[in-house]
Design a protein around this motif. Structure first.
Motif, PDB file in Angstrom:
ATOM      1  N   MET A  69      -7.331  -4.448 -11.365  1.00  0.00           N
ATOM      2  CA  MET A  69      -8.000  -3.171 -11.129  1.00  0.00           C
ATOM      3  C   MET A  69      -6.982  -2.050 -11.377  1.00  0.00           C
ATOM      4  O   MET A  69      -5.794  -2.201 -11.066  1.00  0.00           O
ATOM      5  CB  MET A  69      -8.537  -3.083  -9.700  1.00  0.00           C
ATOM      6  N   ILE A 106     -10.910   4.669  -8.533  1.00  0.00           N
ATOM      7  CA  ILE A 106     -10.948   3.443  -9.338  1.00  0.00           C
ATOM      8  C   ILE A 106     -11.228   3.832 -10.789  1.00  0.00           C
ATOM      9  O   ILE A 106     -12.335   4.261 -11.127  1.00  0.00           O
ATOM     10  CB  ILE A 106     -12.011   2.469  -8.820  1.00  0.00           C
ATOM     11  N   LEU A 156      -9.142  -5.868  -3.203  1.00  0.00           N
ATOM     12  CA  LEU A 156      -9.042  -4.689  -4.077  1.00  0.00           C
ATOM     13  C   LEU A 156      -9.912  -3.551  -3.567  1.00  0.00           C
ATOM     14  O   LEU A 156      -9.497  -2.377  -3.601  1.00  0.00           O
ATOM     15  CB  LEU A 156      -9.448  -5.072  -5.506  1.00  0.00           C
ATOM     16  N   GLN A 157     -11.103  -3.860  -3.101  1.00  0.00           N
ATOM     17  CA  GLN A 157     -11.973  -2.829  -2.552  1.00  0.00           C
ATOM     18  C   GLN A 157     -11.365  -2.201  -1.297  1.00  0.00           C
ATOM     19  O   GLN A 157     -11.450  -0.993  -1.085  1.00  0.00           O
ATOM     20  CB  GLN A 157     -13.353  -3.423  -2.234  1.00  0.00           C
ATOM     21  N   ALA A 162      -8.570   0.133  -2.436  1.00  0.00           N
ATOM     22  CA  ALA A 162      -9.115   1.351  -3.037  1.00  0.00           C
ATOM     23  C   ALA A 162      -9.653   2.304  -1.978  1.00  0.00           C
ATOM     24  O   ALA A 162      -9.503   3.530  -2.090  1.00  0.00           O
ATOM     25  CB  ALA A 162     -10.210   0.990  -4.040  1.00  0.00           C
ATOM     26  N   GLY A 172     -10.147 -11.916  -3.631  1.00  0.00           N
ATOM     27  CA  GLY A 172      -9.421 -10.883  -4.362  1.00  0.00           C
ATOM     28  C   GLY A 172     -10.233  -9.620  -4.534  1.00  0.00           C
ATOM     29  O   GLY A 172      -9.708  -8.504  -4.440  1.00  0.00           O
ATOM     30  N   LYS A 208       0.835  -1.204   0.000  1.00  0.00           N
ATOM     31  CA  LYS A 208       0.000   0.000   0.000  1.00  0.00           C
ATOM     32  C   LYS A 208       0.869   1.253   0.000  1.00  0.00           C
ATOM     33  O   LYS A 208       0.535   2.258  -0.647  1.00  0.00           O
ATOM     34  CB  LYS A 208      -0.920  -0.011   1.218  1.00  0.00           C
ATOM     35  N   PRO A 232     -12.594  -3.878 -10.814  1.00  0.00           N
ATOM     36  CA  PRO A 232     -11.969  -5.213 -10.800  1.00  0.00           C
ATOM     37  C   PRO A 232     -12.638  -6.156 -11.792  1.00  0.00           C
ATOM     38  O   PRO A 232     -13.858  -6.207 -11.915  1.00  0.00           O
ATOM     39  CB  PRO A 232     -12.204  -5.682  -9.359  1.00  0.00           C
ATOM     40  N   ILE A 261      -3.322  -2.813 -10.219  1.00  0.00           N
ATOM     41  CA  ILE A 261      -3.269  -3.764  -9.111  1.00  0.00           C
ATOM     42  C   ILE A 261      -3.671  -5.139  -9.651  1.00  0.00           C
ATOM     43  O   ILE A 261      -4.745  -5.288 -10.247  1.00  0.00           O
ATOM     44  CB  ILE A 261      -4.195  -3.360  -7.950  1.00  0.00           C
ATOM     45  N   THR A 262      -2.810  -6.115  -9.433  1.00  0.00           N
ATOM     46  CA  THR A 262      -3.068  -7.475  -9.920  1.00  0.00           C
ATOM     47  C   THR A 262      -3.110  -8.432  -8.737  1.00  0.00           C
ATOM     48  O   THR A 262      -2.151  -8.505  -7.950  1.00  0.00           O
ATOM     49  CB  THR A 262      -1.965  -7.927 -10.903  1.00  0.00           C
ATOM     50  N   ILE A 263      -4.214  -9.152  -8.595  1.00  0.00           N
ATOM     51  CA  ILE A 263      -4.348 -10.201  -7.589  1.00  0.00           C
ATOM     52  C   ILE A 263      -4.079 -11.535  -8.279  1.00  0.00           C
ATOM     53  O   ILE A 263      -4.768 -11.892  -9.244  1.00  0.00           O
ATOM     54  CB  ILE A 263      -5.746 -10.211  -6.946  1.00  0.00           C
TER      55      ILE A 263
END
Length: 265
Positions: free
Chosen positions: A216, A203, A190-191, A194, A186, A156, A207, A171-173
């Protein structure tokens, strides 16, 4: 027995694609070979323009080859159409250069100026323009669905730094094995990220699942140029603070040196 000479345009169409040899050559048939055809066809035609590249710099002083010019004075005033000899005479009188600024005009437009100073100022303007150019950069940060809290804080922090610099962040999960059956992990991560950086970014791309990954994109609230300007101001402030600290240190050293003398007095 003397060989029979013939006039022919050489072609080779069996092993190679059809190649035409420019020109007509008088050669005996027994001397026609594959290597000869390849060497002759590989020759590049001689360009009629044997000179160097055309200079992009304007013509100045005695390089101007026209009978008359439309002259502009040193301060931008319009002098009018004058003979080239008169314009060169005025340039010598003002100790300036006669520079052709519009060669395609009829007659060409020339201006009295210091050409060396003009080139220097143009180079500085181009340098400033390159410095202020904003290149859109997309940074990437990869996370795992079951990321450790400490690792999450580190990632972060990188995202916050990128957004402060005015860059977008992808951002890649990454899912592995059975994690692919739990895409909601995931999505929630991401939420959460964000919402943690909502003061610096938004955003830009929601995602979405992409194979084994969920992606995302976050966009910064600040433009790249604004972020660069703030960074330069902060750097100047730090530099001024260091210089001020150095002066205070020097003054304190002087006061320490003068104290024993006053004590002795």
């Amino acid at each position: 027995m003397r060989p029979v000479w013939t006039t022919a345009v050489l072609r080779y169409s069996l092993e190679l694609p059809p190649v035409s040899v420019r020109g007509i050559f008088r050669v005996p048939p027994r001397l026609v070979s594959k290597d000869m055809v390849m060497r002759l066809s590989a020759r590049q035609p001689v360009s009629p323009n044997r000179g160097g590249s055309i200079s992009a710099e304007p013509r100045i002083n005695d390089r101007i080859r026209v009978p008359e010019v439309r002259l502009v004075g040193p301060s931008g005033e319009q002098v009018g159409i004058v003979p080239l000899a008169k314009a060169l005479e005025l340039a010598q009188e003002y100790d300036l250069d006669l520079v052709e600024v519009a060669a395609n005009a009829r007659p060409p437009v020339c201006k009295l100026m210091d050409y060396g100073k003009f080139k220097y100022e143009s180079a500085m303007k181009a340098r400033e323009a390159r410095k202020n150019q904003a290149h859109t950069v997309i940074k990437e940060m990869k996370l795992r669905p079951k990321i450790d809290p400490h690792d999450y804080d580190t990632k972060k922090g990188h995202v916050v730094r990128f957004l402060k610099q005015g860059d977008k962040v992808k951002i890649t999960i990454m899912f592995r094995g059975r994690e692919q059956s739990r895409p909601e992990l995931g999505f929630r991560l991401l939420q959460r990220l964000a919402s943690d950086v909502e003061d610096l970014g938004f955003i830009e791309s929601n995602p979405k699942q992409d194979g084994r990954n969920m992606i995302m994109v976050l966009g910064p609230h600040k433009k790249k140029t604004e972020a660069m300007a703030e960074a330069r101001e902060a750097q100047a402030a730090r530099k001024a603070e260091r210089q001020g600290g150095g002066q205070l240190t020097a003054e304190s050293d002087e006061s320490v040196e003068t104290t024993p003398e006053s004590a002795e007095a």
